[in-house]
Design a protein around this motif. Structure first.
Motif: not given
Length: 557
Positions: A268, A270-271, A294
């Motif tokens: 997780t 990486w997000w 984002r």
């Protein structure tokens, strides 16, 4: 322009912030699994001397097991076999006349111990015979682990402010996984102690970065929600530990089981976004823009995203000198920061010592080890939810002081309650545990709001260091019951009350924007409070004038 202004435009509390909160749940669940693991892997089951060496090859060989124990091991006044003594010679007369075994010569165990394996197949105590003269080593293992946490708090606090929250978080994941799994294969107490120290060192970065990443992405109005609801992961992990321990009664397998969830946390990672506050504070405007875009798109604020120009972000009031390197010394260089650091250090040390003093002492209330631990963990959930409402109702300062003072009161009540009222003592102890957790939940959020962005991780590193000083001595304080049974409880009570009184000296942070620089803390925090009070007064006067006008209009009609 301030960062909060940008955050309001792109959504200070939306799907993006909830996503971060969920991503941080898995690593935060692992924290209590390791912090309180010693309750189970270092448990000391019932034991007595190994009497195999006393076999004379004649009468002894024909006796039943109970008869062998009777002639070999003395019993205490309660009729229970003594754990650390055996008769110097076989006492066959005890089978006939039941003489007083206390008058017979005894020696220390000569050939090791025999353990009751009905609850635990293997623990540190049974693996390396950490009983009798060596029994303090089981408690010492907790201190060794938390010593690693204490040192890690200082190191990771510096690394987080220097290299970013996200990168440091990955380093913590890797270190905890490597040393956590390695410790399960230790062949000696010394090797295990070193690996547990390194595990504690690594896991500290998870504790601090997971919270700060969540808080620094949320607006002022929802900081308490993120702080409290996010901390429910700790309570869930704490209850999960009791379940793991019930199903896995071998300490090596249990150690691997509580480390395994971090494998999912690595995926997780990486997000997870980097903190835009930290990026802007360190002049990394382009990267900050990427994450802010984002956030805006995730929260369906595309129009606001198109307005995020580099020139606008560069002018955000974050840091008076973006090239300046901040260190722990900046926590003590200026008057208000110095006072703040001393007070928060005392409060953190007091909270940690009290919380772990209660959490690591889960026997003596007439309940099983697993059930007591589970109840202690479950009571944290309503405690946290209560804190959520109290934080906005009475403010951070009163909530912090109140939970500590009430924790001390619960400990004091149990000092005077007789042992026979174990059910009443259990209720009071559980209530005290819930209050101590409420104090811990509050102090994480409170501290994050007290310190400016440029040294926030350093501050959390410092306060975590102070808290680990308290945690470090908590297991050792529990050993003082050998000196006087009530002494540990008296110390814990005194510490909780003292920390509660010190908390009253801290400034209130409810509904105040997060400070960005040290200069904000030194000069503008009091102005923020004054302006907030003035604004509230202005709203009151406007409301009153409006009501008078409406009344006049009604009368004229």
């Amino acid at each position: 322009m301030k960062f909060e202004t940008i955050l309001e435009e792109i959504g200070g509390f939306g799907h993006f912030q909830i996503f971060i909160l969920v991503m941080m749940c898995c690593p935060r669940i692992v924290l209590p699994l390791h912090y309180l693991l010693n309750n189970f892997i270092a448990a000391v089951p019932s034991h007595h001397c190994n009497i195999g060496s006393m076999d004379d090859g004649q009468i002894f060989a024909n006796l039943t097991q109970d008869q062998r124990l009777t002639v070999s091991v003395p019993r205490g006044e309660d009729g229970v076999l003594r754990s650390c003594e055996m008769f110097a010679e076989l006492q066959f007369q005890l089978l006939v006349n039941g003489s007083n075994s206390t008058e017979m010569q005894t020696v220390q165990c000569q050939s090791g111990w025999v353990y009751d394996n009905s609850t635990f197949i293997s623990t540190l105590a049974t693996e390396w015979d950490l009983v009798c003269d060596q029994k303090s080593l089981t408690k010492t293992m907790s201190s060794i682990f938390f010593f690693g946490v204490m040192i890690g708090a200082i190191v990771f606090g510096f690394l987080s402010d220097k290299y970013g929250r996200k990168n440091t978080l990955m380093l913590s994941y890797v270190m905890t996984i490597v040393f956590g799994f390695s410790s399960a294969f230790a062949k000696s107490y010394t090797v295990f102690a070193v690996l547990r120290f390194l595990t504690g060192f690594g896991i500290t970065g998870i504790a601090t970065n997971s919270l700060v990443l969540s808080i620094e992405w949320v607006d002022t109005d929802h900081r308490s929600f993120i702080g409290v609801i996010g901390s429910l992961s700790w309570s869930f992990g704490n209850m999960l530990l009791a379940g793991f321990a019930v199903l896995i009664n071998d300490w090596r397998t249990l150690t691997m089981a509580v480390t395994a969830p971090l494998g999912f946390a690595v995926l997780t990672w990486w997000w997870i976004p980097e903190s835009a506050r930290w990026l802007l504070a360190n002049g990394k405007v382009k990267q900050a823009q990427i994450y802010l875009d984002r956030c805006a798109k995730f929260n369906k604020r595309q129009q606001a995203s198109s307005k995020l120009k580099l020139e606008t972000l560069s002018n955000i009031e974050i840091n008076e000198n973006q090239d300046k390197n901040y260190s722990y010394l900046h926590l003590f260089k200026t008057p208000k920061m110095r006072r703040l650091s001393v007070l928060t250090g005392i409060v953190w040390c007091g909270i940690a010592l009290t919380y772990y003093g209660i959490s690591l002492n889960i026997s003596g209330f007439g309940l099983s080890l697993y059930l007591t631990h589970f109840i202690y963990a479950a009571i944290e959930v309503p405690a946290k939810l209560t804190v959520y409402f109290c934080l906005n109702l009475v403010g951070r300062r009163m909530c912090q002081a109140g939970t500590l003072l009430l924790t001390g009161t619960c400990i004091a009540i149990n000092i005077f309650l007789p042992k026979g009222l174990w059910y009443v003592r259990s209720v009071v102890a559980i209530l005290g545990k819930g209050l101590s957790e409420a104090a811990f939940t509050t102090v994480f959020l409170y501290t994050t709001e007290l310190y400016p962005t440029v040294v926030r991780q350093n501050a959390l590193g410092y306060t975590n260091f102070m808290s680990r000083c308290g945690v470090l001595v908590a297991p050792l304080i529990l050993l003082l019951e050998d000196v006087w049974v009530l002494l540990p409880q008296i110390i814990l009570c005194s510490v909780a009350i003292t920390a509660g009184l010190v908390a009253l000296l801290l400034p209130e942070t409810s509904n105040i924007t997060l400070p960005e620089t040290i200069d904000h803390v030194e000069k503008t925090r009091m102005n923020d409070v004054s302006s907030r009070s003035a604004a509230a007064s202005g709203v009151f006067m406007e409301t009153k004038e409006s009501q008078q006008t409406e009344s006049a209009e009604v009368e004229s009609k």
